[in-house]
Design a protein around this motif. Structure first.
Motif, PDB file in Angstrom:
ATOM      1  N   ASP A   1      29.677 132.043  63.232  1.00 22.71           N
ATOM      2  CA  ASP A   1      29.564 132.537  64.603  1.00 22.71           C
ATOM      3  C   ASP A   1      28.273 133.311  64.867  1.00 22.71           C
ATOM      4  OD1 ASP A   1      32.084 131.485  65.026  1.00 22.71           O
ATOM      5  OD2 ASP A   1      33.071 133.333  64.346  1.00 22.71           O
ATOM      6  N   ALA A   2      27.410 133.479  63.841  1.00 22.27           N
ATOM      7  CA  ALA A   2      26.182 134.273  64.025  1.00 22.27           C
ATOM      8  C   ALA A   2      25.296 133.632  65.085  1.00 22.27           C
ATOM      9  CB  ALA A   2      25.423 134.379  62.707  1.00 22.27           C
ATOM     10  N   PRO A   3      24.804 134.424  66.041  1.00 26.66           N
ATOM     11  CA  PRO A   3      23.908 133.859  67.076  1.00 26.66           C
ATOM     12  C   PRO A   3      22.577 133.417  66.513  1.00 26.66           C
ATOM     13  CG  PRO A   3      23.981 136.247  67.255  1.00 26.66           C
ATOM     14  CD  PRO A   3      25.011 135.878  66.222  1.00 26.66           C
ATOM     15  N   CYS A   4      22.212 133.939  65.352  1.00 23.70           N
ATOM     16  CA  CYS A   4      20.934 133.586  64.737  1.00 23.70           C
ATOM     17  C   CYS A   4      21.115 132.300  63.939  1.00 23.70           C
ATOM     18  CB  CYS A   4      20.475 134.724  63.827  1.00 23.70           C
ATOM     19  SG  CYS A   4      18.954 134.375  62.935  1.00 23.70           S
ATOM     20  N   PRO A   5      20.338 131.254  64.205  1.00 19.20           N
ATOM     21  CA  PRO A   5      20.460 130.020  63.433  1.00 19.20           C
ATOM     22  C   PRO A   5      20.209 130.288  61.951  1.00 19.20           C
ATOM     23  CG  PRO A   5      19.111 129.656  65.390  1.00 19.20           C
ATOM     24  CD  PRO A   5      19.308 131.127  65.271  1.00 19.20           C
ATOM     25  N   ALA A   6      21.052 129.698  61.089  1.00 18.63           N
ATOM     26  CA  ALA A   6      20.894 129.861  59.644  1.00 18.63           C
ATOM     27  C   ALA A   6      21.301 128.568  58.958  1.00 18.63           C
ATOM     28  CB  ALA A   6      21.735 131.030  59.140  1.00 18.63           C
ATOM     29  N   LEU A   7      20.545 128.208  57.930  1.00 23.05           N
ATOM     30  CA  LEU A   7      20.905 127.023  57.140  1.00 23.05           C
ATOM     31  C   LEU A   7      20.691 127.350  55.674  1.00 23.05           C
ATOM     32  CD1 LEU A   7      18.160 125.347  56.008  1.00 23.05           C
ATOM     33  CD2 LEU A   7      17.955 124.839  58.420  1.00 23.05           C
ATOM     34  N   ARG A   8      21.509 126.648  54.843  1.00 21.51           N
ATOM     35  CA  ARG A   8      21.424 126.844  53.397  1.00 21.51           C
ATOM     36  C   ARG A   8      20.900 125.533  52.799  1.00 21.51           C
ATOM     37  NH1 ARG A   8      24.851 129.868  49.745  1.00 21.51           N
ATOM     38  NH2 ARG A   8      26.165 130.353  51.526  1.00 21.51           N
ATOM     39  N   ALA A   9      19.925 125.687  51.897  1.00 23.32           N
ATOM     40  CA  ALA A   9      19.356 124.514  51.231  1.00 23.32           C
ATOM     41  C   ALA A   9      19.327 124.790  49.741  1.00 23.32           C
ATOM     42  CB  ALA A   9      17.955 124.227  51.763  1.00 23.32           C
ATOM     43  N   ASP A  10      19.480 123.711  48.937  1.00 20.56           N
ATOM     44  CA  ASP A  10      19.462 123.910  47.491  1.00 20.56           C
ATOM     45  C   ASP A  10      18.048 123.761  46.954  1.00 20.56           C
ATOM     46  OD1 ASP A  10      18.890 121.194  47.450  1.00 20.56           O
ATOM     47  OD2 ASP A  10      20.965 120.611  47.027  1.00 20.56           O
ATOM     48  N   ALA A  11      17.933 123.954  45.631  1.00 23.27           N
ATOM     49  CA  ALA A  11      16.628 123.913  44.997  1.00 23.27           C
ATOM     50  C   ALA A  11      16.022 122.520  45.032  1.00 23.27           C
ATOM     51  CB  ALA A  11      16.729 124.418  43.565  1.00 23.27           C
ATOM     52  N   ALA A  12      16.853 121.477  45.172  1.00 21.16           N
ATOM     53  CA  ALA A  12      16.344 120.107  45.202  1.00 21.16           C
ATOM     54  C   ALA A  12      15.821 119.726  46.579  1.00 21.16           C
ATOM     55  CB  ALA A  12      17.435 119.143  44.781  1.00 21.16           C
ATOM     56  N   GLY A  13      15.994 120.583  47.563  1.00 22.16           N
ATOM     57  CA  GLY A  13      15.469 120.304  48.893  1.00 22.16           C
ATOM     58  C   GLY A  13      16.439 119.563  49.768  1.00 22.16           C
ATOM     59  N   ALA A  14      17.749 119.815  49.597  1.00 24.23           N
ATOM     60  CA  ALA A  14      18.760 119.185  50.441  1.00 24.23           C
ATOM     61  C   ALA A  14      19.510 120.253  51.216  1.00 24.23           C
ATOM     62  CB  ALA A  14      19.712 118.361  49.612  1.00 24.23           C
ATOM     63  N   VAL A  15      19.991 119.882  52.397  1.00 23.13           N
ATOM     64  CA  VAL A  15      20.755 120.819  53.217  1.00 23.13           C
ATOM     65  C   VAL A  15      22.133 120.974  52.602  1.00 23.13           C
ATOM     66  CG1 VAL A  15      21.740 121.247  55.495  1.00 23.13           C
ATOM     67  CG2 VAL A  15      19.483 120.190  55.300  1.00 23.13           C
ATOM     68  N   VAL A  16      22.553 122.214  52.446  1.00 21.28           N
ATOM     69  CA  VAL A  16      23.898 122.489  51.929  1.00 21.28           C
ATOM     70  C   VAL A  16      24.851 122.771  53.078  1.00 21.28           C
ATOM     71  CG1 VAL A  16      25.272 124.013  50.478  1.00 21.28           C
ATOM     72  CG2 VAL A  16      22.970 123.355  49.753  1.00 21.28           C
ATOM     73  N   ASP A  17      24.407 123.600  54.018  1.00 22.81           N
ATOM     74  CA  ASP A  17      25.284 123.956  55.128  1.00 22.81           C
ATOM     75  C   ASP A  17      24.435 124.539  56.251  1.00 22.81           C
ATOM     76  OD1 ASP A  17      27.535 124.259  56.615  1.00 22.81           O
ATOM     77  OD2 ASP A  17      28.332 125.965  55.483  1.00 22.81           O
ATOM     78  N   VAL A  18      24.929 124.498  57.474  1.00 23.70           N
ATOM     79  CA  VAL A  18      24.295 125.119  58.640  1.00 23.70           C
ATOM     80  C   VAL A  18      25.375 125.785  59.459  1.00 23.70           C
ATOM     81  CG1 VAL A  18      22.389 123.445  58.731  1.00 23.70           C
ATOM     82  CG2 VAL A  18      24.490 123.001  60.009  1.00 23.70           C
TER      83      VAL A  18
END
Length: 559
Positions: free
Chosen positions: A26-43
């Motif tokens: 629910d955070a108003p600030c956009p955030a994404l998680r990426a792993d060390a291999a350069g793939a998106v984990v979650d947004v």
């Protein structure tokens, strides 16, 4: 900041996947998680809306802009942490037409959480602040530079140069017409400024005719650059003109001209804020140009008036040498209360009238009265043979005027006859003239009289004197004898010192006598305050001169 997760509380040094339904989603600030291999984990939801292609397991390079993908790659390949924490500065870039700061937070298993903070408004505010600071600094520079000169041509050149350097690719400054010709200053991209006068119709430049009359400028979008005449475009523009601003230069009561700003068509057009700023600059430039033009007009008027107030240059008249010298009391003053004139006789053998006087006071007020006296004497020249009559009439004019000042004067009627110079000398409250003989002896003419402009009548005594070849009669004001200076700074130059100096001038031409007396008096006072000083030398020439019957027949030598 603390975010509750299913495993522990994030304290800024490490994190893990948040539990569903918590602040992460629910955070108003956009955030994404990426792993060390350069793939998106979650947004989170905000990031999903901002980055539609950012899905779990999607390559980061395909899901986010290149600047963010590059920042992630550099972050995960940086130093290997030993305490479970990485520190890395934020990066900035554009996304969906807005500016974002991407701030990394290290997470478990080499993953990185990127928080995207929209700082577009901050960037715009900072840019606006920098622009205003730069404009303020420029206006300060422009005001200082423009006010360093009161020369109209120089002000026009500076205005054009500043406008071309800071506001446009080129600038043209047009001054009001003088006899249907417009003075114009051009400044091109290279910074070279040139001026010329053009005979042109200002209506050929859209908005220029109105600007020269002081009307508000028309918006630049209304001006078609292709309509500009050749004379309105400076040399050196590598591209055609693409945008034009015409702004009046407001002056003091009347317009001071107009400035035309030009941008090439390969540059962006002027926007509204730049047009407003151009008017601010034009206001300062117009004030400087108006002040320079006012100064030039006043200087011209002053020169015209001073032409009649300043003592004339003297020369030989009817076989007699005349020389004069004048020094005003103030270094910045040109005219004062001392004056002299030589009114030549109508022909050889006729008397010339020499007038030297001293009006009470200094500066321009005294100079105005000297002008009145000199004009009155000019009108009384038909009576110049009768010194007493001239003084009486002049005295009546001064007594009946609104002036409360008085004057001292000495009149000398001069005529060359039989190789000698005959003088008639009359003093009215003035120091008596001095005569230096050929042998170096100095005599004081025995003439005395009362002040002019004080009593209903003037009393005076006229004496005669003859000058042999090489002898000189010196008329002077008390500014010479009463000049204070010397080694101690408070001693009068005095009559004795003047007579000694004059004795050394025996046999010298009139010009040399004047220069010698002036030099000694100036050295005596140095840079101290002093009264006006005036001297006139009347000399019987020692050398012979060639006379001729007409301009063609052979002449003869006469003494």
């Amino acid at each position: 900041m603390h975010v509750e997760t299913s495993e522990y509380v994030y304290d800024g040094s490490r994190t893990t996947r948040p539990a569903p339904g918590t602040t992460w989603a629910d955070a108003p600030c956009p955030a994404l998680r990426a792993d060390a291999a350069g793939a998106v984990v979650d947004v989170n939801a905000a990031a999903g809306a901002l980055l539609p292609t950012a899905r779990p397991r999607a390559p980061l390079a395909d899901a986010v802009p290149a600047w963010l993908a590059d920042a992630h790659r550099r972050f995960v390949t940086a130093t290997r942490p030993t305490d479970g924490e990485r520190r890395f500065g934020m990066v900035r870039g554009e996304l969906a037409g807005r500016s974002f700061e991407a701030r990394p937070t290290p997470a478990a298993a080499g993953e990185v959480v990127w928080w995207l903070v929209d700082d577009t408004e901050l960037r715009l505010a900072e840019k606006a602040l920098r622009t205003e600071q730069e404009r303020t600094a420029f206006l300060a520079e422009a005001s200082s530079t423009l006010l360093t000169s009161l020369n109209v041509d120089r002000c026009m050149e500076v205005t054009a140069e500043l406008a071309a350097r800071h506001l446009a690719d080129a600038a043209v400054v047009v001054a009001p017409a003088a006899r249907r010709h417009y003075p114009v200053a051009y400044a091109g991209p290279g910074g070279v400024v040139r001026r010329r006068s053009v005979h042109a119709d200002p209506a050929a430049v859209p908005g220029l005719s109105e600007a020269l009359q002081g009307f508000p400028p028309v918006p630049s979008r209304w001006i078609d650059p292709s309509l500009l005449p050749e004379w309105a475009v400076p040399e050196g523009l590598s591209q055609p003109v693409g945008s034009v601003v015409v702004t009046p230069l407001p002056g003091h009561g009347v317009p001071a001209g107009a400035v035309v700003l030009l941008r090439r068509d390969d540059h962006r057009a002027f926007d509204e804020s730049e047009e407003v700023f151009a008017r601010l600059f034009a206001a300062r430039a117009g004030a400087a140009l108006s002040a320079a033009r006012l100064y030039a007009e006043q200087a011209s008027i002053t020169d015209t008036l001073m032409r009649d107030l300043l003592p004339p240059s003297l020369h030989q008249v009817n076989g007699v040498e005349f020389a004069g010298g004048y020094r005003a009391s103030g270094a910045a003053e040109r005219a004062g209360g001392d004056f002299y004139d030589v009114h030549p006789g109508e022909g050889p053998g006729e008397e010339s009238l020499v007038v030297l006087g001293d009006v009470c006071g200094k500066g321009l007020d005294a100079a105005v009265l000297t002008g009145k006296i000199r004009n009155t004497v000019q009108a009384l020249l038909p009576m110049a043979g009768d010194h007493q009559r001239v003084l009486d009439l002049l005295n009546g004019a001064l007594v009946n005027s609104h002036h409360t000042r008085f004057a001292t004067m000495v009149l000398a009627s001069v005529r060359r006859s039989a190789g000698r110079v005959r003088l008639r000398l009359t003093s009215a409250g003035h120091p008596a003239p001095l005569i230096v003989r050929a042998d170096g002896g100095v005599e004081e003419a025995d003439t005395r009289g009362s002040l002019v402009g004080v009593l209903p009548r003037v009393t005076s005594r006229t004496v005669t004197a003859d000058l042999a070849a090489g002898e000189t009669c010196l008329l002077f004001t008390d500014g010479i004898t009463e000049a204070r200076g010397g080694p101690l700074g408070d001693e009068l130059f005095g009559d004795g010192r003047l007579k000694s100096a004059l004795a050394e001038c025996a046999g010298l031409p009139a010009e040399a006598v004047v220069e010698r007396i002036q030099m000694l008096a100036s050295e005596w006072v140095g840079d101290r305050r002093h009264d006006d000083m005036a001297v006139v030398a009347i000399t019987a020439p020692r050398t012979t001169h060639l006379s001729a019957v007409d301009g063609h027949t052979r002449g003869r030598f006469t003494a």
